[in-house]
Design a protein around this motif. Structure first.
Motif, PDB file in Angstrom:
ATOM      1  N   ASP A  69      -5.535  12.306 -14.029  1.00 12.84           N
ATOM      2  CA  ASP A  69      -6.556  11.290 -14.458  1.00 12.84           C
ATOM      3  C   ASP A  69      -5.809  10.015 -14.346  1.00 12.84           C
ATOM      4  O   ASP A  69      -6.211   9.019 -13.828  1.00 12.84           O
ATOM      5  CB  ASP A  69      -7.487  11.654 -15.338  1.00 12.84           C
ATOM      6  CG  ASP A  69      -8.693  12.362 -15.261  1.00 12.84           C
ATOM      7  OD1 ASP A  69      -9.083  12.085 -14.080  1.00 12.84           O
ATOM      8  OD2 ASP A  69      -8.943  12.955 -16.039  1.00 12.84           O
ATOM      9  N   ALA A  70      -4.894  10.019 -15.350  1.00 12.18           N
ATOM     10  CA  ALA A  70      -4.158   8.506 -15.546  1.00 12.18           C
ATOM     11  C   ALA A  70      -3.542   8.154 -14.202  1.00 12.18           C
ATOM     12  O   ALA A  70      -3.516   7.063 -13.743  1.00 12.18           O
ATOM     13  CB  ALA A  70      -3.180   8.776 -16.792  1.00 12.18           C
ATOM     14  N   PHE A  71      -2.890   9.033 -13.307  1.00 11.87           N
ATOM     15  CA  PHE A  71      -2.427   8.752 -12.159  1.00 11.87           C
ATOM     16  C   PHE A  71      -3.628   8.120 -11.134  1.00 11.87           C
ATOM     17  O   PHE A  71      -3.080   7.238 -10.695  1.00 11.87           O
ATOM     18  CB  PHE A  71      -1.712   9.743 -11.619  1.00 11.87           C
ATOM     19  CG  PHE A  71      -1.063   9.496 -10.243  1.00 11.87           C
ATOM     20  CD1 PHE A  71       0.301   8.874 -10.157  1.00 11.87           C
ATOM     21  CD2 PHE A  71      -1.590   9.917  -9.188  1.00 11.87           C
ATOM     22  CE1 PHE A  71       0.869   8.807  -8.756  1.00 11.87           C
ATOM     23  CE2 PHE A  71      -1.288   9.690  -7.699  1.00 11.87           C
ATOM     24  CZ  PHE A  71      -0.001   9.377  -7.831  1.00 11.87           C
ATOM     25  N   LEU A  72      -4.526   8.810 -11.236  1.00 12.47           N
ATOM     26  CA  LEU A  72      -5.619   8.490 -10.206  1.00 12.47           C
ATOM     27  C   LEU A  72      -6.154   6.938 -10.649  1.00 12.47           C
ATOM     28  O   LEU A  72      -6.384   5.995  -9.631  1.00 12.47           O
ATOM     29  CB  LEU A  72      -6.764   9.355  -9.959  1.00 12.47           C
ATOM     30  CG  LEU A  72      -6.469  10.779  -9.668  1.00 12.47           C
ATOM     31  CD1 LEU A  72      -7.426  11.571  -9.775  1.00 12.47           C
ATOM     32  CD2 LEU A  72      -6.139  10.751  -8.176  1.00 12.47           C
ATOM     33  N   ASP A  73      -6.400   6.831 -12.013  1.00 16.28           N
ATOM     34  CA  ASP A  73      -6.693   5.541 -12.301  1.00 16.28           C
ATOM     35  C   ASP A  73      -5.742   4.381 -11.958  1.00 16.28           C
ATOM     36  O   ASP A  73      -6.087   3.318 -11.525  1.00 16.28           O
ATOM     37  CB  ASP A  73      -6.859   5.446 -13.938  1.00 16.28           C
ATOM     38  CG  ASP A  73      -8.012   6.223 -14.246  1.00 16.28           C
ATOM     39  OD1 ASP A  73      -8.821   6.838 -13.527  1.00 16.28           O
ATOM     40  OD2 ASP A  73      -8.111   6.460 -15.494  1.00 16.28           O
ATOM     41  N   ALA A  74      -4.489   4.730 -12.198  1.00 19.52           N
ATOM     42  CA  ALA A  74      -3.663   3.591 -11.648  1.00 19.52           C
ATOM     43  C   ALA A  74      -3.704   3.345 -10.219  1.00 19.52           C
ATOM     44  O   ALA A  74      -3.257   2.181  -9.973  1.00 19.52           O
ATOM     45  CB  ALA A  74      -2.059   4.349 -12.337  1.00 19.52           C
ATOM     46  N   GLU A  75      -3.493   4.317  -9.362  1.00 17.04           N
ATOM     47  CA  GLU A  75      -3.567   4.056  -8.004  1.00 17.04           C
ATOM     48  C   GLU A  75      -4.794   3.318  -7.453  1.00 17.04           C
ATOM     49  O   GLU A  75      -4.462   2.501  -6.608  1.00 17.04           O
ATOM     50  CB  GLU A  75      -3.265   5.347  -7.431  1.00 17.04           C
ATOM     51  CG  GLU A  75      -2.000   6.085  -7.685  1.00 17.04           C
ATOM     52  CD  GLU A  75      -0.604   5.352  -7.039  1.00 17.04           C
ATOM     53  OE1 GLU A  75      -0.697   5.115  -5.893  1.00 17.04           O
ATOM     54  OE2 GLU A  75       0.132   5.235  -7.805  1.00 17.04           O
ATOM     55  N   LEU A  76      -5.920   3.737  -8.131  1.00 13.91           N
ATOM     56  CA  LEU A  76      -6.873   3.233  -7.645  1.00 13.91           C
ATOM     57  C   LEU A  76      -6.934   1.634  -8.004  1.00 13.91           C
ATOM     58  O   LEU A  76      -7.142   0.549  -7.493  1.00 13.91           O
ATOM     59  CB  LEU A  76      -8.288   3.596  -8.197  1.00 13.91           C
ATOM     60  CG  LEU A  76      -8.651   4.834  -7.624  1.00 13.91           C
ATOM     61  CD1 LEU A  76      -9.636   5.642  -8.343  1.00 13.91           C
ATOM     62  CD2 LEU A  76      -9.157   4.733  -6.075  1.00 13.91           C
ATOM     63  N   GLU A  77      -6.462   1.342  -9.376  1.00 10.59           N
ATOM     64  CA  GLU A  77      -6.593  -0.213  -9.802  1.00 10.59           C
ATOM     65  C   GLU A  77      -5.415  -1.044  -9.128  1.00 10.59           C
ATOM     66  O   GLU A  77      -5.785  -2.082  -8.850  1.00 10.59           O
ATOM     67  CB  GLU A  77      -6.029  -0.147 -11.258  1.00 10.59           C
ATOM     68  CG  GLU A  77      -6.045  -1.416 -11.965  1.00 10.59           C
ATOM     69  CD  GLU A  77      -5.788  -1.353 -13.583  1.00 10.59           C
ATOM     70  OE1 GLU A  77      -5.758  -2.304 -14.130  1.00 10.59           O
ATOM     71  OE2 GLU A  77      -5.257  -0.230 -13.966  1.00 10.59           O
ATOM     72  N   LYS A  78      -4.307  -0.354  -8.885  1.00 13.72           N
ATOM     73  CA  LYS A  78      -3.168  -1.004  -7.945  1.00 13.72           C
ATOM     74  C   LYS A  78      -3.870  -1.669  -6.579  1.00 13.72           C
ATOM     75  O   LYS A  78      -3.352  -2.671  -6.401  1.00 13.72           O
ATOM     76  CB  LYS A  78      -2.125   0.045  -7.768  1.00 13.72           C
ATOM     77  CG  LYS A  78      -0.860  -0.569  -7.234  1.00 13.72           C
ATOM     78  CD  LYS A  78       0.123   0.428  -6.668  1.00 13.72           C
ATOM     79  CE  LYS A  78       0.560   1.359  -8.173  1.00 13.72           C
ATOM     80  NZ  LYS A  78       1.400   2.390  -7.648  1.00 13.72           N
TER      81      LYS A  78
END
Length: 230
Positions: A91-100
């Motif tokens: 979840d943390a990885f997905l959040d970061a990649e979307l935000e980026k």
């Protein structure tokens, strides 16, 4: 605090990502196992970035590979507990990649193989906002010990799901596809499925084409089959 993960990437053919496709590899592999699919799918999804993170743990049975969670096959609840334990990292990885990229949740698709399919379904169905689509190869929807029929996700709209499986799969029998598809239907999650005749535990060209076209359709991307378009 969730462990940080990363892996190989393929940038959008157009140079400006409007979608994000995350590949989740199987037990004992790593992100390099699936990223080549991203290169093959660029023609179908020219505005998509593709990322294949390495799972957070070294694999006990394959020291050069990774695992989302341990598998001993001795505990009937280990898949369920493993998905729960690994979900915060993903979840943390997905959040970061979307935000980026400045993208919202509906620009996201998850594509899993085997154990990666377990993670894609478990995590994707529990995101605050559902990803646009989930493609699961040679895997299974992991159900909790107290939820034989599956819990109903609180997502509106739910993700579109495609399950693909080899009829001769020796690792995760084809019955897992039928069980998963029925459970997803009970959860009101729109699900399609594809069977590959003679295929074992793997992905064939027919499955790859089905997956690419399914994602293009889910994202509303027109696929041009003309020589110029390809």
């Amino acid at each position: 605090m969730a462990a940080a993960i990363d892996g190989p990437r393929v940038q959008a053919k157009s140079g400006k990502p409007r979608q994000l496709v995350i590949f989740l590899h199987g037990y004992g592999a790593d992100g390099n196992d699936l990223i080549e699919i991203g290169r093959q799918w660029r023609s179908f999804l020219p505005d998509a970035d593709f990322v294949a993170p390495h799972a957070p743990e070294r694999c006990a049975m394959s020291p050069m590979g990774r695992q989302w969670f341990p598998l001993t096959m001795r505990d009937q609840t280990e898949r369920w507990r493993g998905c729960i334990a690994a979900r915060p990292t993903l979840d943390a990885f997905l959040d970061a990649e979307l935000e980026k990229r400045g993208l919202d949740e509906r620009a996201l698709a998850l594509v899993g193989f085997s154990q990666g399919t377990m993670m894609a379904l478990h995590t994707g169905l529990r995101r605050r906002v559902a990803p646009r689509a989930i493609v699961g190869y040679s895997g299974v929807l992991v159900l909790g010990p107290d939820q034989p029929g599956g819990e109903r996700p609180h997502q509106e709209p739910p993700p579109a799901v495609l399950l693909a499986h080899g009829e001769e799969d020796e690792m995760i029998p084809v019955e897992a596809l039928m069980m998963s598809a029925n459970a997803l239907a009970d959860m009101n999650v729109p699900t399609q499925w594809h069977l590959s005749a003679g295929l074992g535990h793997g992905i064939d060209n027919a499955g790859l084409i089905h997956g690419a076209l399914f994602l293009a359709q889910s994202f509303g991307v027109r696929v041009d089959f003309s020589p110029r378009g390809r």
